[in-house]
Enzyme design. Structure first.
Site, PDB file in Angstrom:
ATOM      1  N   ASN A   1      32.000  34.752  37.278  1.00 12.85           N
ATOM      2  CA  ASN A   1      32.959  34.627  38.365  1.00 12.85           C
ATOM      3  C   ASN A   1      32.237  34.067  39.579  1.00 12.85           C
ATOM      4  OD1 ASN A   1      35.089  35.689  36.860  1.00 12.85           O
ATOM      5  ND2 ASN A   1      34.414  37.765  37.293  1.00 12.85           N
TER       6      ASN A   1
ATOM      7  N   ARG B   1      32.657  33.804  42.817  1.00  7.79           N
ATOM      8  CA  ARG B   1      33.267  34.235  44.080  1.00  7.79           C
ATOM      9  C   ARG B   1      32.831  35.661  44.364  1.00  7.79           C
ATOM     10  NH1 ARG B   1      36.544  37.874  41.535  1.00  7.79           N
ATOM     11  NH2 ARG B   1      37.326  37.188  39.532  1.00  7.79           N
TER      12      ARG B   1
ATOM     13  N   ARG C   1      40.575  51.743  42.724  1.00  6.83           N
ATOM     14  CA  ARG C   1      41.528  50.801  43.311  1.00  6.83           C
ATOM     15  C   ARG C   1      42.860  51.504  43.559  1.00  6.83           C
ATOM     16  NH1 ARG C   1      40.741  44.864  40.540  1.00  6.83           N
ATOM     17  NH2 ARG C   1      38.474  44.967  40.318  1.00  6.83           N
TER      18      ARG C   1
END
Lengths: 454, 78
Positions: free
Chosen positions: A293, A295, A341
């Site tokens: 990934n 980012r 989360r």
């Protein structure tokens, strides 16, 4: 590197826009916040120095519109653009368009994004850098004899996959030679009928898989790793609970996977924050590269908590041309961190989304809560359901779990249904406490678990 | 007296199952009880809107891919 007086355009929303805003302000940057017409009241807009309307609520007409976002940043006079995660963060065309418009893209080059976003190219780059990938046949397996010679090398169980298939369709699992002899002809016939192509290949199945990922940071020439995170607790391939470090890795396994990750980062001249995702198979003590990934990731805070490094500030400094400020030999793991989360979903009702107006908010003092919420905020229904991330840090994993249980007991988000009750149940679940949950655990646990109404 | 179908959820309203397909219900068309008249996307999940009434001459108050609030008028029927 003098950043004061420079400006950063944030091409994202929600909690990550708030996170990037705080990092940018700490560096002395002026913040320009792009927002859709559904996001005029969001926290990142209130914290910004300037705001720019990107268009209608639908993300395709605002946050995902490359031309519109680039024009908005350029017209606002931004020096740099931070893409956050999701939206255009891994869009090579966007990264190139930002640079073509004379601005800095906070992340790797468009070429690197494109290369690592292509599964086959990323796997080839990984193999070339000596990064372990899932063992399998080199290419198409034409006969049962050929398949047997592959399994003699890689072992059982193996997945028999159709070259032309996808999304898990047509996969068969062979435990031994007899299965292989029976299933290969079946799979060939079925693949030929379903896809018009009977080509098959083999990949060894990873049993009891754990999701382990390595955080890296590079400046284009040099890279460091910031150890691993474990994110095995997933529902529908969405991570819900992340930790650093992993509960299962030995020091030797950690050193191995982290060194391999740096090799890949340096081989591709990686610039900025990136993550290599692996499956880890405890019984074989083996890692298999899945993807990279390119980012900052949702779960980056657990890495920050154990290393003391501000990853978002570092990626911004590097984007503006500063060399990597981190030395591998000075990076250490301090204690253990867990993030959960908090989503606007009702876990007692099949995770039904619940956009609504936030009432009283109560967050314990000794935790980190990266959030987009404030009292009275109306959560819009147009985007993902992440409201915030509750992050705790302890001296070790048991201490972090204890702090998490205490924080979950004290935390209140009135007016919304959230996933907090899910985490209250999970934090008391013996398998989770023992660090034994694999990537299949959460979904099977949810079939029988009792979660109190939110 | 016209009959109304309201959105059960806030989100983005879709009249078609996918961009390349025809709408669930044609303008001016009939609706039977239990028909899917559209989708509401809320936080990246899609919910079918089923008709609890029947009628004819469907008149949509919301365009495809328009934002809607919970309780918003979606379609009127005769």
């Amino acid at each position: 590197m003098e950043l004061a007086g420079k400006s950063l355009f944030i091409a994202n929303r929600g909690e990550i826009a708030v996170r990037v805003n705080r990092a940018a302000k700490a560096l002395g940057l002026k913040v320009i916040q792009g927002h859709s017409q559904a996001d005029t009241e969001m926290l990142a807009v209130k914290l910004a120095d300037e705001t720019v309307d990107l268009g209608p609520p639908a993300a395709t007409k605002s946050y995902l519109d490359v031309e519109k976002v680039v024009a908005a940043a350029r017209d606002a006079g931004a020096d740099a653009v931070h893409p956050g995660y999701g939206f255009l963060s891994e869009n090579a065309r966007f990264a190139n368009a930002v640079e073509a418009a004379g601005m800095i893209f906070v992340g790797p080059s468009g070429d690197t994004i494109a290369r690592m976003g292509d599964k086959v190219a990323a796997r080839e780059a990984a193999i070339a850098a000596g990064v372990p990938v899932a063992p399998g046949s080199k290419g198409i397996v034409a006969s049962i004899d050929e398949a047997r010679s592959v399994t003699r090398e890689i072992g059982y169980p193996v997945m028999i996959k159709a070259s032309a298939g996808g999304g898990g369709r047509g996969i068969r699992i062979a435990e031994n030679d007899a299965d292989l002899a029976r299933l290969i002809p079946q799979a060939q016939t079925e693949a030929a009928a379903a896809f018009g192509d009977g080509s098959l290949y083999l990949e060894r199945m990873v049993t009891d898989a754990r999701h382990v990922e390595v955080q890296i940071m590079g400046d284009g020439t040099r890279a460091v790793h910031l150890f691993e995170r474990e994110c095995s607790l997933q529902r529908r391939r969405q991570k819900v609970w992340e930790e650093a470090p992993s509960a299962v890795l030995s020091d030797a396994a950690r050193a191995h996977v982290c060194a391999a990750s740096i090799r890949l980062a340096e081989a591709v001249g990686y610039r900025g924050a990136g993550t290599l995702e692996f499956l880890y198979e405890p019984a074989r003590d083996a890692f298999y590269f899945m993807e990279m990934n390119t980012r900052i990731q949702v779960e980056h805070p657990v890495t920050e908590m154990i290393t003391g490094v501000d990853l978002v500030q570092e990626m911004i400094r590097i984007a503006f041309g500063a060399p990597l400020s981190l030395d591998q030999s000075a990076l250490r793991i301090n204690g253990h961190s867990i993030e959960v989360r908090v989503n606007a979903e009702d876990p007692s009702n099949n995770f039904m989304p619940f956009p609504g107006v936030v009432g009283a908010i109560q967050v314990p003092d000794d935790v980190r809560f990266d959030t987009m919420l404030y009292e009275g905020y109306a959560v819009p229904p147009f985007y993902d359901s992440l409201l915030g991330k509750l992050i705790v840090h302890g001296a070790d994993r048991a201490d972090a779990l204890e702090k998490l249980r205490a924080a979950l007991g004290d935390m209140k988000l009135e007016g919304l249904k959230t996933t907090l009750p899910l985490f209250r149940a999970l934090a008391n679940e013996p398998k989770v406490i023992a660090g034994e949950a694999n990537t299949a655990f959460l979904e099977s646990w949810l079939e029988t678990a009792e979660i109190e109404a939110a | 007296m016209s009959k109304q179908i309201l959105s059960p959820l806030p989100g983005t309203f879709y009249r078609k199952p996918s961009p390349d397909e025809p709408p669930f219900v044609a303008d001016g068309g009939p609706v039977a009880v239990g028909d899917t008249i559209g989708l509401v996307e809320v936080m990246k999940t899609f919910h079918e809107v089923k008709a609890e009434i029947s009628g004819t001459n469907a008149r949509f108050a919301v365009e495809n891919e328009e934002p809607v609030m919970a309780g918003a008028l979606l379609v009127e029927l005769d």
